[in-house]
Motif scaffolding. Sequence first.
Motif: not given
Length: 373
Positions: A133, A135, A91, A87
């Motif tokens: 997350v 992404l 984060s 990530t």
Amino acid sequence: MKTTVPFLDMKAQYDELREELDQAYQRVMDSGWYILSDEARAFEQEFADRIGVKHCIGVGNGLEALQLIFMAYGIGAGDEVIVPANTYIASWLSVSYVGATPIPVEPNPATHNIDPTRIAQAITKRTKAIMPVHLYGQPTEMTEIWKLAEVHGLRIVEDSAQAHGVKYMDKMAGNLGSAAAFSFYPTKNLGAFGDAGAVTTNDDDLADKVRVLRNYGSRKKYYNEVKGHNSRLDPLQAAFLRVKLKYLDEWNKRRDKLAHYYCEHLNGLPGLGLPITAPQTEHGWHIFVVTHDDRDRLKSYLDEHGVDTLIHYPVPPHLSEAYADLGYKAGDFPLSEKLANTVLSLPIGPHVTQEQADFVVERIREFCLSGRP
Ligand SMILES: *Cc1c(COP(=O)(O)O)cnc(C)c1O
């Protein structure tokens, strides 16, 4: 060589909405209010409605949005938060800033999002939250994560900094967990013209705490309940975001059209991996990521021929110098490391022309079909 296709044309975004943005600027300047104000409150309401949540709290940026959520939940020293191994470093940093420890989990190599089937083995007595997350703009597959959070009593803190206006099943990213953080960094699908961010949640208590924490810990000026931060949404950025929010869906559609065009015309090229969208998931195409074993040569070839590309991200956080203290070494998260060495992001955005898209496709075809050894 002169660039033919920029990675993202920010000025074109201003040009398209110039009149409305200039009016928004005038409105804020004439109002005489330059911190939070009605403008920030109006954006908070409009964004909450758009995401389908009860509360939106405008803050300074995406990193602080995440950090304020952890502070408000009382997550700190001695606690663990499960994060994707691949990530953007923000984060992880949000977890570190409150004194907690990020615990990395490898991605599903098809979607590049955290692999829900690997989360259970990372849960310990210290685990307090899971951070999916979303992404590249694709929401994480949440069904398994919802079950784990329920069984283990964990919070789900979404990093939705790359996923504006997209759904997983029937809910929007930003409404898939206990609370979510958005970034409105200029290049994001909903981007300001400077730094900005927001927290979204249905949790009344958390919303109240974040509201107080973002403003010096005070509800009433000069009466401080807790040691808060200064992280407030700038009214000028709020006014710009109110304009751009109206165009989010249309601009996401343009990205989607371009992504499908790329996928159709780059399909089947030797050595080239194309992005995959999971079932029941809308992809926002914040970033269009291909993979190639000879990524560095492909990138140089495109550079030389006028196609700007980027790598999201060249160094996974566990191998970054900033996280040397955690003591990880190469090989600890092989899937994430492989992605870092093979991913390449192509130009995508609401203002890529058909000619530019064709140009990108042609250059990649040339490279892949050139019969390299
Ligand atoms: C952009 C981004 C952030 C941080 O947002 P800022 O507004 O730059 O602080 C956090 N996480 C991810 C995944 C991002 O892409």
